[in-house]
Design an enzyme around this catalytic site. Structure first.
Site, short mmCIF file in Angstrom:
data_model
loop_
_atom_site.label_atom_id
_atom_site.label_comp_id
_atom_site.label_asym_id
_atom_site.label_seq_id
_atom_site.Cartn_x
_atom_site.Cartn_y
_atom_site.Cartn_z
N GLN A 1 -5.16 3.05 1.37
CA GLN A 1 -5.17 2.43 2.70
C GLN A 1 -5.29 3.45 3.83
O GLN A 1 -5.66 3.12 4.95
CB GLN A 1 -3.89 1.60 2.90
CG GLN A 1 -3.80 0.40 1.99
CD GLN A 1 -2.39 -0.14 1.87
OE1 GLN A 1 -2.00 -1.01 2.62
NE2 GLN A 1 -1.61 0.39 0.93
N ARG B 1 -4.28 -17.14 -11.31
CA ARG B 1 -3.06 -16.33 -11.34
C ARG B 1 -2.39 -16.22 -9.96
O ARG B 1 -3.03 -16.45 -8.94
CB ARG B 1 -3.41 -14.90 -11.78
CG ARG B 1 -3.73 -14.79 -13.24
CD ARG B 1 -4.26 -13.41 -13.57
NE ARG B 1 -4.32 -13.21 -15.00
CZ ARG B 1 -5.05 -12.28 -15.60
NH1 ARG B 1 -5.81 -11.46 -14.89
NH2 ARG B 1 -5.04 -12.15 -16.91
N ARG C 1 0.32 -11.05 -11.46
CA ARG C 1 -0.17 -9.67 -11.51
C ARG C 1 0.16 -8.97 -10.19
O ARG C 1 0.27 -9.63 -9.15
CB ARG C 1 -1.69 -9.62 -11.71
CG ARG C 1 -2.15 -10.13 -13.06
CD ARG C 1 -1.82 -9.13 -14.17
NE ARG C 1 -2.40 -9.52 -15.43
CZ ARG C 1 -1.83 -10.32 -16.32
NH1 ARG C 1 -0.63 -10.84 -16.07
NH2 ARG C 1 -2.44 -10.61 -17.46
N THR D 1 7.27 12.67 13.75
CA THR D 1 6.61 13.71 14.54
C THR D 1 7.02 13.64 16.00
O THR D 1 7.22 14.67 16.66
CB THR D 1 5.09 13.52 14.43
OG1 THR D 1 4.73 13.68 13.07
CG2 THR D 1 4.33 14.51 15.29
N THR E 1 -0.82 6.36 13.23
CA THR E 1 -0.16 5.89 12.01
C THR E 1 -0.78 4.56 11.60
O THR E 1 -1.09 3.71 12.46
CB THR E 1 1.37 5.69 12.14
OG1 THR E 1 1.82 4.91 11.02
CG2 THR E 1 1.80 4.97 13.39
N ASP F 1 0.89 2.44 10.23
CA ASP F 1 1.98 1.46 10.36
C ASP F 1 2.00 0.76 11.72
O ASP F 1 2.64 -0.28 11.87
CB ASP F 1 3.33 2.14 10.13
CG ASP F 1 3.49 2.66 8.72
OD1 ASP F 1 2.73 2.23 7.84
OD2 ASP F 1 4.38 3.50 8.49
O1 F6P Z 1 3.70 6.37 7.73
C1 F6P Z 1 2.55 6.06 7.05
C2 F6P Z 1 2.84 5.74 5.59
O2 F6P Z 1 1.63 5.53 4.93
C3 F6P Z 1 3.79 4.57 5.35
O3 F6P Z 1 3.16 3.33 5.44
C4 F6P Z 1 4.30 4.88 3.98
O4 F6P Z 1 5.56 4.29 3.78
C5 F6P Z 1 4.38 6.37 3.99
O5 F6P Z 1 3.50 6.83 4.98
C6 F6P Z 1 4.06 7.04 2.68
O6 F6P Z 1 4.35 8.39 2.79
P1 F6P Z 1 3.78 9.54 1.88
O7 F6P Z 1 2.35 9.77 2.26
O8 F6P Z 1 4.63 10.70 2.20
O9 F6P Z 1 3.87 9.07 0.47
#
Ligand code: F6P
Length: 359
Positions: A285, A175, A277, A118, A138, A140
């Site tokens: 998330q 596990r 597993r 963006t 984000t 991230d």
């Molecule tokens: O950028 C945020 C994020 O959740 C990343 O952690 C992840 O790789 C990506 O978006 C997933 O993208 P989408 O929602 O397009 O599947």
């Protein structure tokens, strides 16, 4: 009358509505002569001139609401100079279409909430003369020019809750669990949740791992009579071999597995002598209410964006530096990513605890 456009772009996260509320309420406080246009689905709404005129009531009751009331979409920066309509190759390109919308609606400011992709487009618009102010969102946490992005802390809380939950079942069954968390290019979320949740191995894109080293860490725990082990792995974590490959080969190396956690489970299985597993919380998330930290952060950034608009200062993202909101030139932010420094204090602290990074 002042006309302000708002849009949320890219992957959603917690705190988007909170930030929109912060911007809008502060603008309404500053001026009564104001119209806010809420563009639908991010830059797509700007390309196709699709918006609704917002009312002050639209921004009430959304402080704690997850997602985005405006809708969002991913619009590749690489395609911004491609035709808006494939059937009309000589027609306007996507950037032209967005500029036309801004002009037609006589926008005095455009507020863009988004992550890395963006910000490249926000910078393009700004360079083309659109009065842009942006906000860093984000899960991230990998935007350049800010210490933190909203959405991150909420996602860390959820990911930590997942690790906590897995701990009890992992202990019961003795596990090994591999928990795959989001973060394709940056490991902030996995590092923080891994630390908060007490993971034994943390694998992130910034520190390429070796399967043998992961195995060594797990075997060490077995020797210490530990019944279970938890691996927190970022979706974009790479082995040392994969890290040395080119972009396409990197993708191909993973094609036979649904994701990196399944690949690692497969690679560990034969040598572990313990059940393995995989848990992938995925988009969970990014869902639900923002945590209190994100509510405060998104509000602070939102009202700071409004301050910039009132002062007619454009071409900036409002970032956080030393705990204070700070305008950062979009040109500085665009195209750069803030990754986890492998020598960061948090990585050092994890290593001091005996957490393995598989390197
Ligand atoms: O950028 C945020 C994020 O959740 C990343 O952690 C992840 O790789 C990506 O978006 C997933 O993208 P989408 O929602 O397009 O599947």
């Amino acid at each position: 009358m002042k006309k302000i456009g708002l849009l949320t772009s890219g992957g959603d996260c917690q705190g988007l509505n909170t930030a929109l509320r912060g911007v809008a309420k502060a603008l309404y406080e500053a001026s009564e002569d104001l119209e806010i246009l809420g563009f639908h689905d991010g830059f797509r709404g700007l390309m196709y001139d699709e918006f609704r005129v917002m009312r002050p009531e639209d921004f009430s009751g959304i402080l704690t609401l997850g997602g985005t009331i405006l809708g969002t979409s991913r619009q590749s920066f690489k395609l911004m100079r491609k035709p808006l309509d494939d059937a009309r190759p000589d027609g306007p390109d996507k950037l032209d279409a967005m500029l036309r919308t801004c002009e037609k609606n006589e926008l005095d400011a455009l507020v863009v909430l988004g992550g890395n992709g963006t910000h490249k487009t926000a910078n393009l618009l700004s360079q083309a003369g659109v009065p842009v102010v942006s906000l860093p969102k984000t899960i991230d946490n990998d935007l350049w020019g800010t210490e933190i992005t909203f959405g991150f802390q909420s996602a860390v809380d959820i990911a930590t809750m997942v690790i906590d939950g897995i701990h009890t079942t992992a202990t019961s069954h003795g596990r090994v669990f591999i928990i795959e968390l989001m973060g394709n290019k940056a490991g902030w979320l996995t590092l923080h949740a891994g630390m908060a949740g007490g993971a034994d191995v943390i694998l992130i894109p910034e520190i390429p791992y070796q399967v043998e080293q992961v195995l060594k860490a797990l075997k060490k725990r077995q020797k210490q009579q530990k019944r279970f082990s938890i691996i927190a792995i970022a979706e974009g974590a790479l082995t040392k071999e994969a890290a040395s490959l080119s972009g396409k080969d990197k993708k191909d190396a993973r094609l036979s597995f649904p994701s990196v956690a399944y690949q690692l489970a497969y690679e560990l299985e034969a040598s572990m002598g313990q059940e393995i597993r995989v848990t992938v919380p995925g988009h969970f998330q990014r869902g639900g209410q923002p945590c209190s930290y994100d509510r405060v952060l998104a509000t602070l950034l939102g009202t700071s964006a409004a301050e910039l608009i009132v002062a007619k200062r454009f071409g900036f993202m409002v970032g956080m530096r030393d705990g204070r909101p700070l305008p950062v030139p979009l040109a500085e932010v665009a195209g750069r990513r803030r990754q986890v420094p492998p020598d960061s204090p948090l990585v050092g602290s994890a290593r001091a605890l005996g957490i393995s990074f598989g390197d």
